[in-house]
Design an enzyme around this catalytic site. Structure first.
Site, mmCIF file in Angstrom:
data_model
loop_
_atom_site.group_PDB
_atom_site.id
_atom_site.type_symbol
_atom_site.label_atom_id
_atom_site.label_comp_id
_atom_site.label_asym_id
_atom_site.label_seq_id
_atom_site.Cartn_x
_atom_site.Cartn_y
_atom_site.Cartn_z
ATOM 1 N N ASN A 251 80.908 -45.352 6.566
ATOM 2 C CA ASN A 251 80.381 -46.750 6.822
ATOM 3 C C ASN A 251 79.051 -46.372 6.182
ATOM 4 O OD1 ASN A 251 82.637 -47.655 8.194
ATOM 5 N ND2 ASN A 251 81.849 -47.391 10.133
ATOM 6 N N ARG B 234 87.007 -54.273 4.876
ATOM 7 C CA ARG B 234 85.724 -54.961 5.570
ATOM 8 C C ARG B 234 84.515 -54.937 4.837
ATOM 9 N NH1 ARG B 234 86.033 -59.334 8.370
ATOM 10 N NH2 ARG B 234 83.942 -59.585 9.448
ATOM 11 N N CYS C 223 90.206 -53.619 9.348
ATOM 12 C CA CYS C 223 90.960 -53.293 10.572
ATOM 13 C C CYS C 223 91.203 -54.550 11.422
ATOM 14 C CB CYS C 223 90.135 -52.261 11.302
ATOM 15 S SG CYS C 223 90.316 -50.720 10.803
ATOM 16 N N ARG D 28 86.547 -61.530 13.681
ATOM 17 C CA ARG D 28 85.364 -60.789 12.995
ATOM 18 C C ARG D 28 84.662 -61.928 12.143
ATOM 19 N NH1 ARG D 28 87.167 -54.899 10.729
ATOM 20 N NH2 ARG D 28 84.783 -54.526 10.900
ATOM 21 N N PRO D 29 83.687 -62.297 12.691
ATOM 22 C CA PRO D 29 82.955 -63.542 12.046
ATOM 23 C C PRO D 29 81.958 -62.959 11.066
ATOM 24 C CG PRO D 29 82.174 -63.379 14.322
ATOM 25 C CD PRO D 29 83.387 -62.616 14.126
ATOM 26 N N ILE D 30 81.266 -63.693 10.138
ATOM 27 C CA ILE D 30 80.305 -63.414 9.367
ATOM 28 C C ILE D 30 78.974 -64.315 9.456
ATOM 29 C CG2 ILE D 30 81.657 -61.878 7.815
ATOM 30 C CD1 ILE D 30 81.065 -64.244 5.699
ATOM 31 N N ASP D 31 79.159 -65.086 10.637
ATOM 32 C CA ASP D 31 77.961 -66.117 10.808
ATOM 33 C C ASP D 31 76.598 -65.484 10.741
ATOM 34 O OD1 ASP D 31 78.960 -65.027 13.222
ATOM 35 O OD2 ASP D 31 77.394 -66.073 14.290
ATOM 36 N N GLN D 32 76.341 -64.121 11.364
ATOM 37 C CA GLN D 32 75.029 -63.698 11.221
ATOM 38 C C GLN D 32 74.588 -63.193 9.883
ATOM 39 O OE1 GLN D 32 73.158 -63.581 14.359
ATOM 40 N NE2 GLN D 32 75.034 -64.819 14.865
ATOM 41 N N ASP E 40 83.945 -46.751 17.492
ATOM 42 C CA ASP E 40 84.713 -46.271 16.518
ATOM 43 C C ASP E 40 85.228 -44.825 16.942
ATOM 44 O OD1 ASP E 40 84.175 -48.339 14.768
ATOM 45 O OD2 ASP E 40 82.877 -47.260 13.487
ATOM 46 N N ARG F 111 92.062 -44.698 4.903
ATOM 47 C CA ARG F 111 90.897 -45.446 4.498
ATOM 48 C C ARG F 111 89.635 -44.793 4.994
ATOM 49 N NH1 ARG F 111 90.909 -50.198 7.633
ATOM 50 N NH2 ARG F 111 88.766 -50.133 6.956
HETATM 51 C C1 EPZ Z 1 80.878 -51.918 11.308
HETATM 52 O O1 EPZ Z 1 81.604 -52.923 11.269
HETATM 53 C C2 EPZ Z 1 81.681 -50.743 11.054
HETATM 54 N N1 EPZ Z 1 82.331 -50.944 9.757
HETATM 55 C C3 EPZ Z 1 82.826 -50.672 11.886
HETATM 56 O O2 EPZ Z 1 83.588 -49.586 11.818
HETATM 57 C C4 EPZ Z 1 82.247 -50.446 13.377
HETATM 58 O O3 EPZ Z 1 83.137 -50.475 14.376
HETATM 59 C C5 EPZ Z 1 81.296 -51.699 13.616
HETATM 60 O O4 EPZ Z 1 80.347 -51.501 12.924
HETATM 61 C C6 EPZ Z 1 80.447 -51.550 14.849
HETATM 62 O O5 EPZ Z 1 79.798 -50.335 14.933
HETATM 63 C C7 EPZ Z 1 81.730 -50.724 8.614
HETATM 64 O O6 EPZ Z 1 80.601 -50.243 8.444
HETATM 65 C C8 EPZ Z 1 82.360 -50.986 7.291
HETATM 66 P P1 EPZ Z 1 79.618 -55.453 13.642
HETATM 67 P P2 EPZ Z 1 80.994 -54.473 11.434
HETATM 68 O O7 EPZ Z 1 79.002 -56.505 12.571
HETATM 69 O O8 EPZ Z 1 79.615 -54.386 10.472
HETATM 70 C C9 EPZ Z 1 80.095 -59.573 16.248
HETATM 71 C C10 EPZ Z 1 85.608 -48.119 11.644
HETATM 72 O O9 EPZ Z 1 86.601 -47.983 12.365
HETATM 73 N N2 EPZ Z 1 79.654 -60.133 15.140
HETATM 74 O O10 EPZ Z 1 78.345 -54.495 13.984
HETATM 75 O O11 EPZ Z 1 81.846 -55.320 10.823
HETATM 76 C C11 EPZ Z 1 81.436 -58.839 15.896
HETATM 77 O O12 EPZ Z 1 82.571 -59.715 16.235
HETATM 78 C C12 EPZ Z 1 85.019 -49.833 11.523
HETATM 79 O O13 EPZ Z 1 85.028 -47.231 10.563
HETATM 80 C C13 EPZ Z 1 79.407 -61.670 14.914
HETATM 81 O O14 EPZ Z 1 79.597 -62.153 16.199
HETATM 82 O O15 EPZ Z 1 80.681 -54.670 12.776
HETATM 83 C C14 EPZ Z 1 81.289 -57.664 16.906
HETATM 84 O O16 EPZ Z 1 81.998 -58.153 18.239
HETATM 85 C C15 EPZ Z 1 85.830 -50.582 12.297
HETATM 86 N N3 EPZ Z 1 78.961 -62.239 13.644
HETATM 87 C C16 EPZ Z 1 80.027 -57.198 16.823
HETATM 88 O O17 EPZ Z 1 79.485 -58.318 16.144
HETATM 89 C C17 EPZ Z 1 78.719 -61.662 12.613
HETATM 90 O O18 EPZ Z 1 78.286 -62.184 11.883
HETATM 91 C C18 EPZ Z 1 79.618 -55.850 15.953
HETATM 92 O O19 EPZ Z 1 80.175 -56.372 14.886
HETATM 93 C C19 EPZ Z 1 78.885 -60.078 12.551
HETATM 94 C C20 EPZ Z 1 79.377 -59.604 13.767
#
Ligand code: EPZ
Length: 429
Positions: free
Chosen positions: A23, A93, A117, A122-126, A305, A397
């Site tokens: 990551n 991702r 995964c 998995r939104p990207i609004d933030q 994770d 992966r």
């Molecule tokens: C990263 O995903 C990791 N992936 C994930 O690892 C890991 O589970 C996750 O962080 C949490 O630690 C990579 O680094 C490539 P987030 P990411 O944005 O960045 C919500 C693995 O197994 N959210 O921290 O996509 C979201 O729905 C993978 O190695 C929003 O609401 O995770 C979640 O509930 C799987 N809006 C929470 O935030 C957004 O715009 C955390 O997601 C973004 C996220």
């Protein structure tokens, strides 16, 4: 399709080496786009997510050259393409990091919505909120994300949820923006700090990474750098749990023990012995494993994770444990597979109740995502009998040469391709 076949019940002993962090690497690779000179990345893990990231860079026009098995030289100096199509982006991702990196470099990015995964919504609004705060126009149409900015300017970003991806993307977009950016409610994972260190090694000016407020003063020029990716905290944790689940005694090398603290603390509560050294940890078991409650949280909480892996360990412990998933909506999908191996786990939404049975039995199972696959490998290593794991592309992966590494510490695990698998079945019949 390849499978892992595991003859379980063997105690793992010896030494195992952890690779570079997935990551971190998947963010550092797009970050090279921001650099005006070639860069060298060391300790790059040999996993398919890295190959995909490098492939995208190559398709964008970068020169990518492996200097040895874990060292890559990348020159993204003469590039004009800012579009990552569906075929490439859907495969992982982390392709969303090309949004921040391309926007930061060209003021333009066109990237298909990312894959990855299946862990629920998995939104990207933030991410988009951060780009807008820096002055970009953002739109999402027919699964394509379009970003444009004449001049990115530093801004105030406050995230509604703690997001690893959005924090990294905000950093990527802000390093070359004009003026100061302040990111509030930032994620604090070790890979956030690694990205900041890499960008700073190229001349960026980022302060506070690893805390919840990150300040970035934009710079005009970024020079080449040689940088080593941090060790993979989750791969290390997976080996620690595999050692414990098999009653083994394993020295896990090339780790940063500080990054493992949440995992070490929980494992000690479960009755696992752990000795920490400068860049390694020894894990061994000499007594019963006992129940423990676990709740996953953003760093420095217990990492989501590692949730499937520790849940698997708890199936082997005495007593009833409660595991609460605090990050993802759907991260208990692997439980059905563990039940096929004799686990007694009930799930209600984000909470699992694990009745430790002390024993698992081999079965044919399927990996539904990366860490689910890791959990099934641990279960297979600890189980009596033979476990066959399908859909191991999920595992590949994120884990580098996993079967080879585990064999070196005594595991009986082999990868077989589907034709070989059907041949084996025919012979058995
Ligand atoms: C990263 O995903 C990791 N992936 C994930 O690892 C890991 O589970 C996750 O962080 C949490 O630690 C990579 O680094 C490539 P987030 P990411 O944005 O960045 C919500 C693995 O197994 N959210 O921290 O996509 C979201 O729905 C993978 O190695 C929003 O609401 O995770 C979640 O509930 C799987 N809006 C929470 O935030 C957004 O715009 C955390 O997601 C973004 C996220």
């Amino acid at each position: 399709m390849d499978k892992f076949v595991i003859h379980g019940g063997r105690r793992l002993t010896g030494e195992i080496e952890v690779s570079g962090a997935k990551n971190a690497a998947v963010a550092l690779i797009p970050a090279v786009l921001l650099c005006d000179e070639p860069c060298i990345l060391e300790n790059v893990p040999d996993i398919s997510d890295v190959s995909i990231g490098l492939r995208i860079l190559y398709e964008l026009g970068a020169q990518v050259e492996y200097l040895d098995k874990t060292t890559v030289r990348i020159s993204a100096v003469n590039m004009t393409n800012y579009c990552v199509p569906y075929e490439s982006a859907r495969r992982m991702r982390a392709s969303y990091y090309f949004l921040g990196a391309l926007l930061g470099r060209y003021g333009r990015a066109r990237v298909s919505m990312p894959g990855g995964c299946p862990l629920g919504d998995r939104p990207i609004d933030q991410h988009l909120k951060a780009f807008s705060a820096l002055g970009a126009d953002c739109s999402v149409n027919h699964g394509m994300v379009d970003l444009t900015a004449n001049q990115l300017t530093g801004g105030q970003i406050y995230f509604d949820v703690v997001s690893v991806g959005a924090t990294m993307n905000a950093m990527l977009a802000a390093v070359r923006a004009k003026g100061m950016t302040v990111i509030g409610n930032a994620a604090k994972e070790p890979h956030i700090v690694d990205l900041a260190n890499f960008l700073n090694s190229m001349g960026a000016d980022i302060m506070g990474a690893g805390t919840d407020v990150i300040k970035i003063r934009g710079v005009d020029y970024m020079h080449g750098s040689t940088y080593s990716v941090i060790p993979d905290q989750i791969e290390a944790g997976t080996f620690m749990i595999a050692a414990a689940a098999t009653g083994g005694d394993v020295l896990i090398k090339n780790v940063t023990p500080k990054h493992l603290e949440p995992i070490i603390n929980k494992m000690r509560k479960i009755g696992v012995n752990i000795e920490e050294f400068d860049d390694s940890v020894r894990v061994w078991v000499d007594g019963p494993l006992v129940r423990c409650n676990v709740k996953t949280m953003p760093h420095p909480g217990f990492p989501t994770d590692m949730q499937p892996q520790i849940t698997t360990l708890l199936t082997l412990a005495e007593g009833t444990s409660i595991v609460t998933e605090g990050v993802w909506e759907q991260r208990f999908r692997y439980v059905d597979e563990l039940r096929r191996m004799g686990a007694d786990i009930s799930v209600d939404g984000k909470v699992a109740v694990v009745e430790g049975t002390g024993k698992l039995t081999g079965a044919p199972v399927k990996a539904c995502d990366l860490r689910a696959g890791a959990a099934l490998i641990i279960a297979g290593l600890a189980a009596h009998g033979i476990t066959e794991i399908e859909d191991i592309f999920h595992i590949e992966r994120g884990y580098s040469n996993l079967d080879e590494k585990l064999r070196a510490i005594g595991a009986d695990i082999h990868k077989i391709s589907e034709p070989a698998a059907s041949q084996k079945l025919k012979t058995a019949l």
